[in-house]
Design an enzyme around this catalytic site. Structure first.
Site, short mmCIF file in Angstrom:
data_model
loop_
_atom_site.label_atom_id
_atom_site.label_comp_id
_atom_site.label_asym_id
_atom_site.label_seq_id
_atom_site.Cartn_x
_atom_site.Cartn_y
_atom_site.Cartn_z
N TRP B 519 1.11 -1.40 -0.32
CA TRP B 519 0.23 -0.01 -0.26
C TRP B 519 1.12 1.39 0.26
O TRP B 519 -0.12 2.00 0.29
CB TRP B 519 -0.95 0.34 0.47
CG TRP B 519 -0.39 0.16 2.97
CD1 TRP B 519 0.67 -0.23 2.91
CD2 TRP B 519 -1.15 0.89 3.24
NE1 TRP B 519 1.23 0.36 4.06
CE2 TRP B 519 -0.33 0.98 4.59
CE3 TRP B 519 -2.09 1.99 3.31
CZ2 TRP B 519 0.17 1.95 5.66
CZ3 TRP B 519 -2.33 3.46 4.45
CH2 TRP B 519 -1.35 2.77 5.86
N ASP B 520 2.08 1.22 0.14
CA ASP B 520 3.15 2.18 0.20
C ASP B 520 3.19 2.86 -0.87
O ASP B 520 2.75 3.53 -0.46
CB ASP B 520 4.75 1.39 0.24
CG ASP B 520 4.69 0.48 1.61
OD1 ASP B 520 6.18 1.10 1.82
OD2 ASP B 520 3.87 0.16 2.30
N GLU B 654 0.41 -2.57 12.61
CA GLU B 654 0.58 -3.80 12.91
C GLU B 654 0.67 -4.79 13.60
O GLU B 654 0.93 -6.12 14.08
CB GLU B 654 1.22 -4.37 11.47
CG GLU B 654 1.20 -4.40 9.75
CD GLU B 654 1.94 -3.41 9.30
OE1 GLU B 654 2.87 -3.81 9.13
OE2 GLU B 654 1.39 -3.84 8.15
N LYS B 751 1.39 1.37 16.05
CA LYS B 751 3.16 1.11 15.64
C LYS B 751 2.85 2.26 14.75
O LYS B 751 4.02 2.95 14.67
CB LYS B 751 3.12 0.01 14.10
CG LYS B 751 4.28 -0.17 13.84
CD LYS B 751 4.18 -1.80 12.56
CE LYS B 751 5.49 -1.48 11.68
NZ LYS B 751 5.25 -3.29 11.10
N GLN B 752 1.73 3.30 14.12
CA GLN B 752 2.05 4.08 13.71
C GLN B 752 0.53 4.76 13.12
O GLN B 752 -0.32 3.94 13.89
CB GLN B 752 2.35 3.16 11.51
CG GLN B 752 1.47 2.54 10.82
CD GLN B 752 1.83 2.05 9.60
OE1 GLN B 752 2.92 0.84 10.31
NE2 GLN B 752 1.88 2.68 8.69
#
Lengths: 247, 921
Positions: B519-520, B654, B751-752
């Site tokens: 998806w980056d 994640e 995580k983000q």
């Protein structure tokens, strides 16, 4: 001719010491020279004798038992000797002969990589399987870890390229207390020897990893100094009282 | 007067010197073996450099100042040299006191290009002469003060053509400090230029000016020397402008592979790592092409191609200093060769001719050995290689039926004790069939016909156009400015604007992540590319479109409708995510390929984003929108109350896998359904189906609590241990590695950005004024253990009116590759992060948005930035924004609807002020 200097004290550990010395000698193509101590030799003169032997130009490596002639004797030797020394713990008795696999704990610093580089090279040349180990802790854990499978591979490849430039070496990663993981991974990987670079400083609070490993490992530990020592003889010259040799 | 014969070190020509001036060598002056005498008699080392532009004074250096025509030297020798230089790609500028028309009439030059002739009399515009009837007038910028300012104007024109001041040779006849016409030439902007005086120097020489003397003959010799350098394949120079260069002095061998990544050059979807030319221990030279894979399943990886930069250097040379010039897209190297000379190299991947690469190298002949074939196959790679008719063809073959081939020519020469090597190659990449030699022949023939110097000149000019269209200028923060330019450079270099474009997670700069597409690409790279190179963004959409069938097959296999895109994609569009890995001595399952389904909505979002920003009515990604909407429609579960849920997914965070009602996934699915319903009139979709999409979208739960303004990241998230990062370690940190999986899963540490990604991507789908409550809640819980995190967080912080915090986060993002913060840059660039930092600049700090065909601007400047100047592409326009605390100015090359946020957009043409920025900037 290069020599491996092995210390025997008349104890049961002598057999394992000599076997380890022979295995190491085969790897580095060196003869084995036995230094025998009579029972009851005071620790000071005993240490002085061994250190004198290790200072000789041909001596490249020392081997001694971790508990002979006393439990602290090995510490006197390794902290005073500029050359690598293999310490053989009691649990290594009965170890199968031969060095087929070596565990190489690395903290990721250039100093530790340089210290063990020569030893690693010799093991690799002899066809020994190399398993590097790095333990993450609060100081060394990466900032980023994206997709674990890919991140692990990329991180490991670069870590090995910088710290252990030998094809075929693989990296095990753990998190936690380094000393505990060294012993555990050595057992899990069925390593025949552990190679540790270290600072040669055994002051209280230092060298915890080395102490724990020597205390708990079931295989010989090769201690490789990180820095060139200021002197070869420590505070255990002949004439010191200290611990006496005992069976 | 006594004569001495000396050897000009530039031309190796024996000349005669009398009284410090060069005079014609005649039979009465015997040539002798000689040595270097003094700097003012022979050319100093500073002139041992290739210039890309020559500026000379007409009356002075060219000796055209005599009152009587009969006393002027003949013009043809000068004209011939000017025309030859232009043919070699060199621009030649003439500054005169005489009218431009008179100079043109006298010189009668007919440049055939690509170099141009620029004529300036300092009073009027600069006249540019080119091939045929080409004539262009460069009017002086209005901002310039009154009075003659020819040099600044010419330097600006040359820079716009790719020749920065460091590549300019200025030849005048006056060098005395303190006054005179020459002051107009020795301007601060030209500090890096090489300035030479061929006149007498009765009053001494100004600092920085090389006094050569010799008058017009010396000017001609300088021109000859430049032509000779090109003829002998000498390595070109680099303009070492600190605002544009990355430098590596080779001090840290541990960074070797990192620098190889950073110094990657590429074009047209083929890129070359910046490895040393000679084989060095630990080096990983590599050429990769987008979309050309080898292997099967999760082991698929980008196919390494033939290597074209290898040289034999013996004895080995030190690493030396390498410079990546972002402005002109070249990688240069200089090192003391140890044989009393220097090894110099320069390489580039042509921006004008994608797929064509070229390099030159020079070193003492005893050290730079005669090169072998110009191409080498990577170790262990199947393929073919052969010489044929003076060209060398090599190809590596993939097990998928594709390959990467290159056709190359090579030339060696000698010059002043040096061996020079010149190599030009044309690459051809085919994902699904073997490329053939003939497919590269045309491109190589074109490149050969042009020659290295013209190729380089055109390449530089192409980069100049790029930077004219897209750039960031932050006068108060040169470090950030340079890092942003690095990001833009690599986004261009690792992508292509034609065909389909697979953007792997590490670009084409290394083997990391095997070139797999995440998806980056859709969420982090495409939104950046659409404002940099819209055609490349469209190529990314085509990559997904062409794998729609595989996505539909996956959905069908899962018992769903529509299309489900893979978490990791490669050649075919099937899932290539690994299913397990060894870590900590045990086999650990990898579940991203099973549960990280939000990528399906991300793909649709990217297609719509591409269409919105390019401004076309057409939506090429319509099929993507339809099929992904169908997938979500079949994926949702309705509960007894009619609410729609999505169970068992993993969001962007994640650390927490297989959760229910992940807010990000749910809201993106909702957006997907609504976007498809909105576009239904353009698709073969029944009103019933599109109506259901809208209905279903309204039923999807999103975890929003109006009392707090927060979205619960997933069902049950609030029940987890409320652990903050302050109690763990300072972010960024891989908290999962530090705390272990069990602890992380049981905690609120993430995580983000997960929820917050919604505020970044689909602000219209989230509750108004909910950014800050979610930022305040999730920010302290975010470990930023993903390299995707800092840049997006910077953008969000800027939007939240915290630009100083945003700047701190941006600096972290910018350092990810440049400072190798992950420890893995050796394996490739974090291309999504590079896209993210550009998004942070554009969408974050400048607050640029597009909606309904109009551009809105809502800047937030950090305290450290007095101004921000951005250039980008949007809605088919080339847009420039100049932002200060007092005003926002916009310049567009065509009419555009634009306005500050909160204001009605108005039609903007050319340059205008949008007004003072809003609060918080």
């Amino acid at each position: 001719m290069m020599e491996v200097v092995a210390l025997t004290t008349g104890a049961d550990a002598d057999g394992q010491v000599m076997q380890t010395a022979a295995m190491a000698g085969e790897i580095i193509r060196a003869d084995v020279r036995r230094v025998s101590l009579a029972q009851g030799t005071p620790a000071g003169p005993a240490a002085a004798r061994l250190l004198r032997a290790l200072r000789e130009p041909g001596a490249v490596l020392g081997v001694l038992a971790s508990e002979q002639p006393s439990r602290s004797f090995w510490q006197r030797i390794v902290s005073s000797c500029a050359k690598p020394v293999i310490v053989v713990p009691p649990a290594a008795r009965g170890q199968r002969p031969g060095i087929r696999r070596v565990l190489l704990p690395l903290d990721g610093t250039p100093e530790s990589a340089r210290a063990v580089a020569e030893a690693v090279g010799q093991f690799a040349t002899a066809g020994v399987d190399l398993v590097a180990l790095h333990v993450f802790n609060e100081a060394t854990v990466p900032m980023f870890w994206d997709q674990p499978a890919h991140a692990h591979r990329a991180w490991a490849e670069e870590f090995l390229a910088r710290n252990c430039v030998r094809s075929g070496a693989r990296l095990e990663l753990r998190t936690g207390v380094t000393g505990e993981h060294i012993v555990d991974v050595a057992a899990r990987e069925r390593a025949d020897m552990i190679v540790l670079g270290w600072s040669r400083q055994l002051d209280p609070g230092r060298a915890r990893t080395v102490r724990h490993t020597v205390l708990s490992a079931a295989v010989p530990i090769l201690l490789v100094p990180l820095v060139v020592p200021q002197k070869d003889i420590g505070p255990f010259d002949a004439g010191d009282t200290g611990d006496a040799v005992s069976t | 007067m006594a004569h001495r014969t000396v050897k000009d070190v530039m031309t190796a020509e024996v000349i005669a010197v009398a009284g410090g001036a060069v005079v014609p060598l005649t039979a009465e002056i015997p040539a002798t073996d000689l040595v270097m005498v003094s700097s003012h008699e022979v050319s100093p080392q500073a002139l041992d450099r290739t210039a890309e532009a020559i500026v000379f004074t007409w009356e002075g250096a060219a000796g055209e100042g005599a009152d009587s025509p009969g006393r002027r030297p003949p013009v043809p020798p000068l004209r011939r040299r000017v025309e030859s230089l232009c043919s070699a790609g060199v621009d030649v500028a003439v500054i005169s006191r005489a009218d431009v028309a008179d100079v043109a009439a006298r010189l009668r030059v007919r440049p055939r290009g690509p170099g141009r002739v620029l004529l300036s009399d300092g009073r009027g515009p600069v006249v540019e002469l080119g091939p045929g009837d080409h004539r262009r007038v460069h009017r002086r910028p209005a901002a310039r003060a009154a009075g003659p300012d020819p040099m600044r104007h010419i330097l600006a024109i040359l820079a716009a053509r790719g020749a920065g001041p460091g590549l300019v040779l200025v030849v005048t006849d006056q060098s005395a400090p303190g006054g005179g016409y020459h002051r107009l030439l020795l301007v601060p902007e030209g500090a890096r230029a090489t300035s030479v005086s061929v006149g007498a120097a009765p009053a001494g020489t100004a600092p920085g000016v090389i006094h050569l003397g010799g008058g017009r003959p010396a000017l001609l010799r300088l021109m000859d020397a430049q032509l000779r350098r090109r003829d002998r394949g000498r390595v070109p120079a680099v303009d070492e402008d600190p605002a544009w260069i990355l430098t590596d002095a080779g001090h840290d061998p541990g960074r070797r592979r990192v620098d190889e990544t950073l110094f990657t050059v590429g074009s047209g979807g083929v890129a070359t790592r910046g490895s040393a030319e000679e084989a060095v221990r630990g080096g990983t030279p590599m050429v990769l092409a987008a979309g050309v894979y080898d292997g099967t399943g999760s082991a698929q990886h980008l196919l390494p191609g033939p290597l074209w930069t290898g040289l034999t250097v013996a004895p080995p040379a030190p690493a030396g200093t390498r410079i990546l010039d972002l402005r002109t897209g070249v990688l240069a190297r200089t090192t003391e060769s140890g044989a009393g000379g220097r090894l110099r190299t320069l390489r580039f991947a042509s921006a004008m001719a994608p797929g064509v690469v070229a390099m030159r190298a020079e070193a003492p002949a005893g050290q730079l050995r005669s090169p072998g074939p110009p191409l080498q196959a990577p170790d262990g790679q199947a393929g073919e290689a052969r010489w044929e008719n003076g060209r060398f063809w090599a190809r590596t073959d993939s097990g998928c039926g594709g390959g990467l081939g290159a056709l190359a020519v090579q030339r060696t020469s000698r010059d002043a004790g040096l061996r020079t090597v010149q190599r030009i190659a044309a690459y051809v990449a085919c994902p699904s069939r073997r490329p053939e030699r003939g497919m590269a022949a045309g491109a190589l023939s074109m490149a050969e016909e042009r020659g290295f110097d013209r190729l380089l000149a055109e390449h530089r000019a192409a980069w100049a156009v790029r930077w004219d269209e897209v750039d960031a200028q932050i006068p108060d923060d040169p470090d950030v400015q340079l890092a942003i330019r690095f990001a833009l450079f690599q986004l261009w270099s690792n992508t292509a604007a034609t065909g389909e474009l697979a953007v792997g997670a590490r670009g084409l700069a290394g083997s990391g992540y095997a070139g797999h597409v995440f998806w980056d690409a859709d969420v982090f790279v495409l939104p950046a590319l659409v404002s940099i190179e819209p055609a490349a963004a469209a190529a990314m959409v085509r990559y997904r479109l062409r794998r729609l069938a595989a996505a539909r097959a996956r959905a069908c296999a899962d018992g769903r409708r529509g299309a489900r895109f893979p978490w990791e994609s490669a050649a075919s569009g099937e899932e290539v995510a690994p299913s397990s890995m060894m870590f900590g001595g045990r086999l650990v399952p990898v579940t991203t390929g099973l549960y990280e389904e939000h990528v399906t909505a991300d793909v649709a979002w990217a297609a719509v984003r591409c269409a919105e920003w390019t401004g076309g009515r057409a939506l090429p990604g319509l099929p993507l929108l339809v099929q992904t909407a169908r997938y979500w429609a079949s994926r949702c579960r309705l509960d007894g109350a009619g609410a729609a849920h999505i169970d068992g997914v993993t969001g962007p965070d994640e650390y927490h896998e297989r959760v229910d009602d992940n807010a990000y996934t749910n809201v993106m699915a909702r957006w997907n359904l609504r976007a498809a319903a909105d576009a239904a009139d353009r698709m073969p979709v029944t009103a019933q189906e599109s109506g259901w999409w809208r209905e279903l979208a309204g039923r999807i739960v999103d975890g929003y609590d109006s009392a707090t303004g927060r979205y619960e990241q997933f069902a049950g998230y609030y029940c987890l241990e409320p652990l903050l990062m302050a109690g763990v370690a300072a972010p960024p940190v891989a908290a999962d590695l530090l705390l272990g999986r069990e602890r992380i899963v049981a905690s609120q540490v993430i995580k983000q950005p997960d929820v917050l990604m919604l505020h970044h991507m689909v602000p219209g789908e989230v509750a108004p004024r909910s950014l800050i409550p979610n930022l305040d809640f999730y920010g302290p819980r975010t470990s930023h253990g993903s390299s995707l995190s800092p840049a997006i967080t910077a953008s969000l912080l800027a939007r939240a009116g915290r630009p100083d915090e945003a700047l701190a986060m941006l600096r972290t993002a910018l350092a990810i590759d440049l400072s190798d913060l992950t420890g893995t840059t050796a394996a490739g660039l974090h291309i999504a992060n590079l896209g993210g930092v550009w998004q942070a600049m554009l969408s974050g700090f400048a607050g640029v948005g597009v909606q309904a065909g109009a551009l809105s601007v809502d800047p937030r400047l950090p305290a450290a930035w007095g101004s921000l100047h951005l250039r980008f592409r949007c809605l088919g326009r080339r847009v420039r924004l100049h932002i200060t605390r007092e005003r926002v100015e916009i310049t567009t090359d065509a009419p555009l609807l634009a306005g500050l946020a909160g204001q009605e957009p108005r039609r903007v043409t050319g340059h205008c002020s949008l007004g003072p920025p809003g609060k918080g900037s």
